[in-house]
Design an enzyme around this catalytic site. Structure first.
Site, PDB file in Angstrom:
ATOM      1  N   GLU A  49       0.268  -1.646  -2.774  1.00 20.69           N
ATOM      2  CA  GLU A  49      -0.444  -2.690  -3.518  1.00 20.69           C
ATOM      3  C   GLU A  49       0.428  -3.106  -4.689  1.00 20.69           C
ATOM      4  O   GLU A  49       0.592  -2.355  -5.650  1.00 20.69           O
ATOM      5  CB  GLU A  49      -1.791  -2.136  -3.997  1.00 20.69           C
ATOM      6  CG  GLU A  49      -2.583  -3.107  -4.849  1.00 20.69           C
ATOM      7  CD  GLU A  49      -3.792  -2.434  -5.511  1.00 20.69           C
ATOM      8  OE1 GLU A  49      -4.377  -1.499  -4.932  1.00 20.69           O
ATOM      9  OE2 GLU A  49      -4.141  -2.870  -6.624  1.00 20.69           O
ATOM     10  N   ARG A  53       0.676  -8.578 -11.879  1.00 23.92           N
ATOM     11  CA  ARG A  53       0.631  -8.471 -13.343  1.00 23.92           C
ATOM     12  C   ARG A  53       1.973  -8.757 -13.972  1.00 23.92           C
ATOM     13  O   ARG A  53       2.141  -8.612 -15.171  1.00 23.92           O
ATOM     14  CB  ARG A  53       0.224  -7.049 -13.756  1.00 23.92           C
ATOM     15  CG  ARG A  53      -1.157  -6.694 -13.353  1.00 23.92           C
ATOM     16  CD  ARG A  53      -1.489  -5.301 -13.858  1.00 23.92           C
ATOM     17  NE  ARG A  53      -2.448  -4.706 -12.984  1.00 23.92           N
ATOM     18  CZ  ARG A  53      -2.701  -3.414 -12.895  1.00 23.92           C
ATOM     19  NH1 ARG A  53      -2.041  -2.559 -13.649  1.00 23.92           N
ATOM     20  NH2 ARG A  53      -3.598  -2.970 -12.061  1.00 23.92           N
ATOM     21  N   THR A  77      -4.711  -6.681  -8.233  1.00 24.78           N
ATOM     22  CA  THR A  77      -5.091  -7.465  -9.406  1.00 24.78           C
ATOM     23  C   THR A  77      -5.311  -8.938  -9.049  1.00 24.78           C
ATOM     24  O   THR A  77      -4.899  -9.843  -9.775  1.00 24.78           O
ATOM     25  CB  THR A  77      -4.044  -7.321 -10.552  1.00 24.78           C
ATOM     26  OG1 THR A  77      -3.528  -5.985 -10.571  1.00 24.78           O
ATOM     27  CG2 THR A  77      -4.682  -7.573 -11.905  1.00 24.78           C
ATOM     28  N   LYS A 137     -13.022  -1.057  -3.300  1.00 29.79           N
ATOM     29  CA  LYS A 137     -12.265  -0.260  -4.261  1.00 29.79           C
ATOM     30  C   LYS A 137     -13.260   0.217  -5.324  1.00 29.79           C
ATOM     31  O   LYS A 137     -13.959  -0.615  -5.916  1.00 29.79           O
ATOM     32  CB  LYS A 137     -11.184  -1.148  -4.900  1.00 29.79           C
ATOM     33  CG  LYS A 137     -10.504  -0.547  -6.112  1.00 29.79           C
ATOM     34  CD  LYS A 137      -9.303  -1.392  -6.520  1.00 29.79           C
ATOM     35  CE  LYS A 137      -8.728  -0.943  -7.849  1.00 29.79           C
ATOM     36  NZ  LYS A 137      -7.353  -1.429  -8.044  1.00 29.79           N
TER      37      LYS A 137
END
Ligand code: 3PG
Length: 217
Positions: A49, A53, A77, A137
């Site tokens: 993943e 960011r 994100t 998640k």
């Protein structure tokens, strides 16, 4: 649930079950993406993943998707419809969000990308489940109740599988993986910033190997 959503959830589950741990990575320098992904795959960790960011995150997804055999490059994100579309354009094979918003859910309805949306309460988990998200998640796992939360929601919400992420480390991952409603755990502990900075890919492969040997259910 529609046949398309079922297919999307099945695809997500097979990626999440490729190894007990999903590596959460923050790529500051594009040149690190390929060696880091290769190091993780060499240790047996496939789902990676890459968090959106940093300015190079999308290029990192593109590079890993194109160059690293055995890697399953995903985008983390993902907060907005724009993030979702950018992740799809970059070739991400799955997406992850820390939580969900009405706008993100609306964008997801129009997308086919296998997606792991974040939840942290029984109400959030149920609302996502109603929309067909049987894998979620659980974030932020440690501050939001950890193993005890997951144990408590398994009775009332038996159809939901979780990938807890947030504060999990090598020493605590197995406690989560022993639970019947945990499909995998996510974490950044495999690629700490100091090892990436030192380009110590061997140490990262060693951490990945240990993580790959953790027992999942
Ligand atoms: C994430 O970025 O999804 C999680 O915050 C990762 O959590 P960790 O850095 O505590 O593993």
């Amino acid at each position: 649930m529609s046949a398309a959503m079922q297919k999307r959830q099945d695809a997500l589950e097979s990626m999440m079950r490729a190894a007990p741990v999903v590596a959460v990575v923050v790529i500051g320098k594009l040149g690190d993406a390929i060696p880091l992904a290769r190091a993780l795959v060499a240790g047996g960790i496939h789902a990676i993943e890459i968090t959106l960011r940093t300015p190079v995150a999308l290029d990192a997804i593109r590079a890993v998707a194109a160059e690293v055999d055995g890697a399953i490059a995903g985008a983390g994100t993902v907060l907005t419809a724009a993030d979702l579309h950018a992740a799809e354009d970059a070739g991400a094979r799955f997406g992850v969000s820390p939580g969900t918003s009405p706008a993100l859910l609306a964008a997801l309805e129009k997308s086919t990308l296998p997606f792991l949306p974040g939840s942290a309460t029984a109400s959030e988990a149920l609302a996502l489940f109603e929309r067909g998200y049987r894998l979620q998640k659980f974030f932020p796992a440690e501050p939001a109740g950890g193993v005890e939360y997951l144990r408590a929601v398994h009775g009332p919400l038996p159809g939901i599988g979780f990938c807890p992420t947030g504060g999990i480390r090598a020493a605590t991952a197995a406690n989560y993986l022993a639970l019947p409603n945990v499909v995998c755990v996510g974490g950044s502990w495999l690629s700490p910033a100091d090892l990436v900075r030192a380009e110590d890919w061997k140490a990262i492969t060693a951490s990945a190997r240990a993580a790959a040997l953790l027992r999942g259910r």
